[in-house]
Design an enzyme around this catalytic site. Structure first.
Site, mmCIF file in Angstrom:
data_model
loop_
_atom_site.group_PDB
_atom_site.id
_atom_site.type_symbol
_atom_site.label_atom_id
_atom_site.label_comp_id
_atom_site.label_asym_id
_atom_site.label_seq_id
_atom_site.Cartn_x
_atom_site.Cartn_y
_atom_site.Cartn_z
ATOM 1 N N GLY A 12 0.701 -1.112 -0.041
ATOM 2 C CA GLY A 12 0.031 -0.038 0.163
ATOM 3 C C GLY A 12 0.675 1.063 0.010
ATOM 4 O O GLY A 12 0.277 2.422 0.459
ATOM 5 N N ILE A 94 -10.065 -6.677 -13.449
ATOM 6 C CA ILE A 94 -11.147 -6.111 -13.233
ATOM 7 C C ILE A 94 -12.111 -6.757 -14.082
ATOM 8 O O ILE A 94 -12.008 -6.979 -15.525
ATOM 9 C CB ILE A 94 -11.056 -4.464 -13.552
ATOM 10 C CG1 ILE A 94 -10.243 -4.019 -12.553
ATOM 11 C CG2 ILE A 94 -12.303 -4.000 -13.505
ATOM 12 C CD1 ILE A 94 -10.584 -4.023 -10.950
ATOM 13 N N ASN A 108 -5.711 3.043 -13.050
ATOM 14 C CA ASN A 108 -4.791 2.002 -12.631
ATOM 15 C C ASN A 108 -3.344 2.740 -12.882
ATOM 16 O O ASN A 108 -3.067 3.296 -13.743
ATOM 17 C CB ASN A 108 -4.770 0.729 -13.448
ATOM 18 C CG ASN A 108 -3.774 -0.550 -13.096
ATOM 19 O OD1 ASN A 108 -3.668 -0.551 -11.900
ATOM 20 N ND2 ASN A 108 -3.060 -0.935 -14.018
ATOM 21 N N HIS A 110 0.568 1.234 -13.365
ATOM 22 C CA HIS A 110 1.231 0.126 -13.785
ATOM 23 C C HIS A 110 2.674 0.450 -13.748
ATOM 24 O O HIS A 110 3.200 1.524 -13.966
ATOM 25 C CB HIS A 110 1.120 -0.240 -15.103
ATOM 26 C CG HIS A 110 1.743 -1.514 -15.605
ATOM 27 N ND1 HIS A 110 1.444 -2.793 -15.039
ATOM 28 C CD2 HIS A 110 2.750 -1.810 -16.331
ATOM 29 C CE1 HIS A 110 2.368 -3.624 -15.601
ATOM 30 N NE2 HIS A 110 2.970 -3.008 -16.386
ATOM 31 N N ASP A 151 -4.018 -3.791 -19.020
ATOM 32 C CA ASP A 151 -3.040 -2.556 -19.378
ATOM 33 C C ASP A 151 -3.235 -1.811 -20.603
ATOM 34 O O ASP A 151 -2.156 -1.271 -21.179
ATOM 35 C CB ASP A 151 -1.824 -2.950 -19.036
ATOM 36 C CG ASP A 151 -1.330 -3.634 -17.646
ATOM 37 O OD1 ASP A 151 -2.010 -3.156 -16.841
ATOM 38 O OD2 ASP A 151 -0.498 -4.655 -17.464
ATOM 39 N N GLU A 181 5.739 6.356 -9.441
ATOM 40 C CA GLU A 181 4.429 6.048 -9.044
ATOM 41 C C GLU A 181 3.813 6.978 -8.083
ATOM 42 O O GLU A 181 2.592 7.402 -8.256
ATOM 43 C CB GLU A 181 4.592 4.914 -8.562
ATOM 44 C CG GLU A 181 4.701 3.610 -9.539
ATOM 45 C CD GLU A 181 4.519 2.176 -9.020
ATOM 46 O OE1 GLU A 181 3.587 2.039 -8.368
ATOM 47 O OE2 GLU A 181 5.463 1.311 -9.311
HETATM 48 C C1 GAR Z 1 2.989 -0.846 -7.247
HETATM 49 O O1 GAR Z 1 4.424 -1.085 -7.959
HETATM 50 C C2 GAR Z 1 2.166 -1.201 -8.822
HETATM 51 O O2 GAR Z 1 2.651 -0.107 -9.606
HETATM 52 C C3 GAR Z 1 1.849 -2.287 -8.969
HETATM 53 O O3 GAR Z 1 1.979 -3.192 -7.835
HETATM 54 C C4 GAR Z 1 2.684 -2.511 -7.067
HETATM 55 C C5 GAR Z 1 1.903 -2.223 -5.518
HETATM 56 O O4 GAR Z 1 2.824 -1.838 -4.415
HETATM 57 N N1 GAR Z 1 1.013 -2.784 -9.686
HETATM 58 C C6 GAR Z 1 0.876 -3.577 -10.702
HETATM 59 O O5 GAR Z 1 1.743 -4.147 -11.189
HETATM 60 C C7 GAR Z 1 -0.394 -3.731 -11.441
HETATM 61 N N2 GAR Z 1 -0.232 -4.321 -12.751
HETATM 62 P P1 GAR Z 1 2.001 -0.860 -3.211
HETATM 63 O O6 GAR Z 1 1.124 -1.904 -2.587
HETATM 64 O O7 GAR Z 1 3.295 -0.658 -2.318
HETATM 65 O O8 GAR Z 1 1.355 0.360 -3.687
#
Ligand code: GAR
Length: 207
Positions: A12, A94, A108, A110, A151, A181
């Site tokens: 998170g 989803i 989203n 990514h 995606d 991010e």
């Molecule tokens: C993040 O790096 C996000 O971009 C990725 O999962 C991680 C979650 O980290 N999402 C994907 O790969 C979606 N395809 P977090 O729980 O610390 O935010």
């Protein structure tokens, strides 16, 4: 006021970036209705609950098959009735019925520069492993609207991040989070909350 539900699966840190941006006034006009996780052990749920934000767990494992989960998940989201669903590290596809109910109201994050290193099997740390295996010199992150593809929806924003010679998947993941991010996702929510972007002809344009 844009009402959002944030969907999470893991630690998170992206949720935390959203919470911090709300505190700092970098996201305005926005309220979090709840944080939904497929994983009861997600650290993100603790982050939400410690702020008094309802944490909701819906695991596919609790349902007989994927279609039963898809129906229940979509029904739950319709009951919560957010203006925007934010996938902040949510590693569940989803359901099509949810995409058709929410249209361009799901975003989203990514951890790559789409269309590179995305699609089925590319999630979390695996994305960074593939970037290093391929020897890419630049990677990054993308925020996009969600459609029925994996995606594939309209791209809202992207930011490039350098790959270093001695990177491990973990060090690269951390740099992509810090430099891309945690900046892009809060900014996209603020842009949507304040009516600065729209989808036209399958592309995101600034108004
Ligand atoms: C993040 O790096 C996000 O971009 C990725 O999962 C991680 C979650 O980290 N999402 C994907 O790969 C979606 N395809 P977090 O729980 O610390 O935010």
């Amino acid at each position: 006021m844009l009402k959002i539900v944030v969907c999470v699966s893991g630690g998170g840190t992206n949720l935390q970036a959203i919470l911090d941006a709300l505190d700092e006034g970098k996201i305005t006009n926005t309220q979090i209705l709840g944080v939904l996780s497929n994983n009861p052990g997600a650290g993100a749920l603790d982050r939400a609950r410690s702020r008094g934000i309802p944490g909701i767990v819906m695991s596919p494992k609790e349902y007989g098959d994927r279609e039963a989960f898809n129906e229940a998940f979509t029904a739950k989201m319709c009951e919560l009735a957010p203006d925007l669903v934010v996938l902040a590290g949510f590693l569940v596809k989803i359901p099509p019925q949810m995409v058709s109910r929410f249209g361009d109201r799901i975003v989203n994050i990514h951890p790559s520069l789409i269309p590179a290193f995305c699609g089925v099997g590319y999630y979390g740390l695996k994305v960074h492993e593939k970037v290093l295996e391929r020897g890419a010199k630049v990677t990054g992150a993308t925020v996009h609207f969600v459609n029925d593809g994996m995606d594939e929806g309209p791209i809202i924003s992207q930011k490039a991040v350098a790959v270093e010679e001695d990177d491990t998947p973990q060090t690269l993941q951390r740099r992509v989070m810090e430099q891309a991010e945690w900046i892009l996702l809060p900014r996209a929510i603020d842009d949507i909350a304040n009516g600065r972007i729209e989808v036209a002809g399958g592309r995101v344009v600034r108004k």
